[in-house]
Design a protein around this motif. Structure first.
Motif, mmCIF file in Angstrom:
data_model
loop_
_atom_site.group_PDB
_atom_site.id
_atom_site.type_symbol
_atom_site.label_atom_id
_atom_site.label_comp_id
_atom_site.label_asym_id
_atom_site.label_seq_id
_atom_site.Cartn_x
_atom_site.Cartn_y
_atom_site.Cartn_z
ATOM 1 N N GLY A 1 -5.958 9.975 0.223
ATOM 2 C CA GLY A 1 -4.734 10.816 0.333
ATOM 3 C C GLY A 1 -3.713 10.037 1.247
ATOM 4 N N VAL A 2 -3.894 8.486 1.602
ATOM 5 C CA VAL A 2 -3.226 7.918 2.390
ATOM 6 C C VAL A 2 -2.153 7.208 1.986
ATOM 7 N N PHE A 3 -2.407 6.630 0.186
ATOM 8 C CA PHE A 3 -1.178 5.653 -0.126
ATOM 9 C C PHE A 3 -0.314 6.679 -0.906
ATOM 10 N N MET A 4 0.653 6.829 0.020
ATOM 11 C CA MET A 4 1.815 7.746 -0.567
ATOM 12 C C MET A 4 2.972 7.319 0.345
ATOM 13 N N PRO A 5 4.064 7.348 -0.093
ATOM 14 C CA PRO A 5 5.469 7.093 0.793
ATOM 15 C C PRO A 5 5.235 7.747 2.419
ATOM 16 N N ASN A 6 5.405 6.970 3.281
ATOM 17 C CA ASN A 6 5.553 7.275 4.735
ATOM 18 C C ASN A 6 4.145 7.624 5.026
ATOM 19 N N HIS A 7 3.193 6.970 4.582
ATOM 20 C CA HIS A 7 1.993 6.974 4.909
ATOM 21 C C HIS A 7 1.410 5.467 5.149
ATOM 22 N N MET A 8 0.470 4.978 4.410
ATOM 23 C CA MET A 8 0.130 3.839 4.530
ATOM 24 C C MET A 8 0.865 2.938 3.350
ATOM 25 N N PRO A 9 1.336 1.748 3.579
ATOM 26 C CA PRO A 9 1.649 0.682 2.805
ATOM 27 C C PRO A 9 1.117 0.200 1.807
ATOM 28 N N PRO A 10 0.967 -0.425 0.802
ATOM 29 C CA PRO A 10 0.327 -1.154 0.017
ATOM 30 C C PRO A 10 -0.198 -2.193 0.545
ATOM 31 N N LEU A 11 0.228 -2.760 1.602
ATOM 32 C CA LEU A 11 -0.392 -3.910 2.421
ATOM 33 C C LEU A 11 -1.569 -3.557 3.031
ATOM 34 N N ALA A 12 -2.002 -2.212 3.416
ATOM 35 C CA ALA A 12 -2.931 -1.821 3.838
ATOM 36 C C ALA A 12 -4.278 -2.152 3.156
ATOM 37 N N MET A 13 -4.219 -2.204 1.910
ATOM 38 C CA MET A 13 -5.157 -2.525 1.091
ATOM 39 C C MET A 13 -5.769 -4.044 1.361
ATOM 40 N N ASP A 14 -4.971 -4.884 1.864
ATOM 41 C CA ASP A 14 -5.396 -6.257 2.501
ATOM 42 C C ASP A 14 -6.520 -6.056 3.771
ATOM 43 N N ASP A 15 -6.053 -5.063 4.528
ATOM 44 C CA ASP A 15 -6.780 -4.670 5.792
ATOM 45 C C ASP A 15 -8.146 -4.200 5.154
ATOM 46 N N ILE A 16 -7.885 -3.474 4.281
ATOM 47 C CA ILE A 16 -9.225 -2.699 3.699
ATOM 48 C C ILE A 16 -9.914 -3.806 3.178
ATOM 49 N N HIS A 17 -9.662 -4.701 2.468
ATOM 50 C CA HIS A 17 -10.469 -5.722 1.878
ATOM 51 C C HIS A 17 -11.160 -6.637 2.876
ATOM 52 N N SER A 18 -10.164 -6.828 3.828
ATOM 53 C CA SER A 18 -10.843 -7.610 5.282
ATOM 54 C C SER A 18 -11.991 -6.903 5.838
ATOM 55 N N CYS A 19 -12.036 -5.649 5.952
ATOM 56 C CA CYS A 19 -12.956 -5.013 6.635
ATOM 57 C C CYS A 19 -14.435 -4.817 5.680
ATOM 58 N N LEU A 20 -14.376 -5.144 4.658
ATOM 59 C CA LEU A 20 -15.405 -4.775 3.608
ATOM 60 C C LEU A 20 -16.334 -6.209 3.553
ATOM 61 N N ARG A 21 -17.761 -6.020 3.399
ATOM 62 C CA ARG A 21 -18.648 -7.150 2.825
ATOM 63 C C ARG A 21 -18.409 -7.357 1.637
ATOM 64 N N ASN A 22 -18.988 -8.627 1.233
ATOM 65 C CA ASN A 22 -18.929 -8.973 -0.108
ATOM 66 C C ASN A 22 -19.902 -7.868 -0.567
ATOM 67 N N GLY A 23 -19.202 -7.386 -1.827
ATOM 68 C CA GLY A 23 -19.913 -6.358 -2.642
ATOM 69 C C GLY A 23 -19.639 -4.924 -2.058
ATOM 70 N N GLY A 24 -18.903 -4.539 -1.169
ATOM 71 C CA GLY A 24 -18.427 -3.298 -0.699
ATOM 72 C C GLY A 24 -17.718 -2.694 -1.438
ATOM 73 N N TYR A 25 -17.615 -1.278 -1.324
ATOM 74 C CA TYR A 25 -16.792 -0.427 -2.310
ATOM 75 C C TYR A 25 -15.378 -0.029 -1.457
ATOM 76 N N PHE A 26 -14.364 0.050 -2.178
ATOM 77 C CA PHE A 26 -13.359 0.527 -1.763
ATOM 78 C C PHE A 26 -12.976 1.874 -2.496
ATOM 79 N N ILE A 27 -13.183 3.088 -2.044
ATOM 80 C CA ILE A 27 -12.924 4.436 -2.688
ATOM 81 C C ILE A 27 -11.711 5.006 -2.440
ATOM 82 N N THR A 28 -10.613 5.278 -3.201
ATOM 83 C CA THR A 28 -9.728 5.727 -2.846
ATOM 84 C C THR A 28 -9.099 6.813 -3.818
ATOM 85 N N ALA A 29 -8.283 7.961 -3.454
ATOM 86 C CA ALA A 29 -7.872 8.720 -4.120
ATOM 87 C C ALA A 29 -6.157 9.028 -3.982
ATOM 88 N N MET A 30 -5.366 8.796 -4.856
ATOM 89 C CA MET A 30 -4.136 8.934 -4.796
ATOM 90 C C MET A 30 -3.378 9.774 -5.726
#
Length: 153
Positions: A77-106
């Protein structure tokens, strides 16, 4: 596995960490832009670490102690206007290990090719760059357990 490391991006009231904790997951860190919510969730014991900072300011600004550490990142519930910008997905990718999962709901009206806020376009960009692969997708009504997830390459 129950000992997996999870990063909760946009922790808010901590509901994701609370639910994971009830299922036996205890290696949960998080971040939220609101110092008020971070202070609140840090009294609950659901997170090992939860800090206040913005995601989407650039991977070079994203705290290094969170990079490459996590098996899973949730962002509900964070990917919406006035919350997290799409660029936050780059940060998310950087926090993951190889093979790590990104689970989101929008919201489905935001998950559209060419939509002006660019959330789906950013996911497509990361998939096309080989940073993520789609592991699953589903439309759901709030409360349903079906999720859209990606895993890091």
């Amino acid at each position: 596995p129950k000992d997996a490391w999870v990063f909760d991006a946009g922790s808010g009231t901590g509901v994701i960490a609370q639910l994971l904790n009830k299922e036996g997951y205890t290696n949960i860190d998080g971040a939220d832009a609101s110092q008020k919510w971070v202070k609140y969730v840090n009294t609950k014991g659901w997170y090992k670490v939860c800090e206040a900072f913005y995601l989407g300011m650039g991977v070079d600004v994203f705290p290094s102690k969170f990079k490459g550490k996590y098996d899973c990142c949730t962002a509900s519930g964070v990917f919406m206007p006035n919350h997290m910008p799409p660029l936050a997905m780059d940060d998310i990718h950087s926090c993951l290990r190889n093979g790590g999962y990104f689970i989101t709901a929008m919201r489905s009206f935001l998950y559209v090719d060419g939509e002006k806020h660019g959330y789906k376009d950013k996911i497509n960009e990361l998939v096309n760059a080989g940073k993520f692969k789609h592991a699953g997708y589903g439309e759901f009504i709030r409360g349903n357990k079906e999720v859209h997830s990606l895993f890091a390459e």
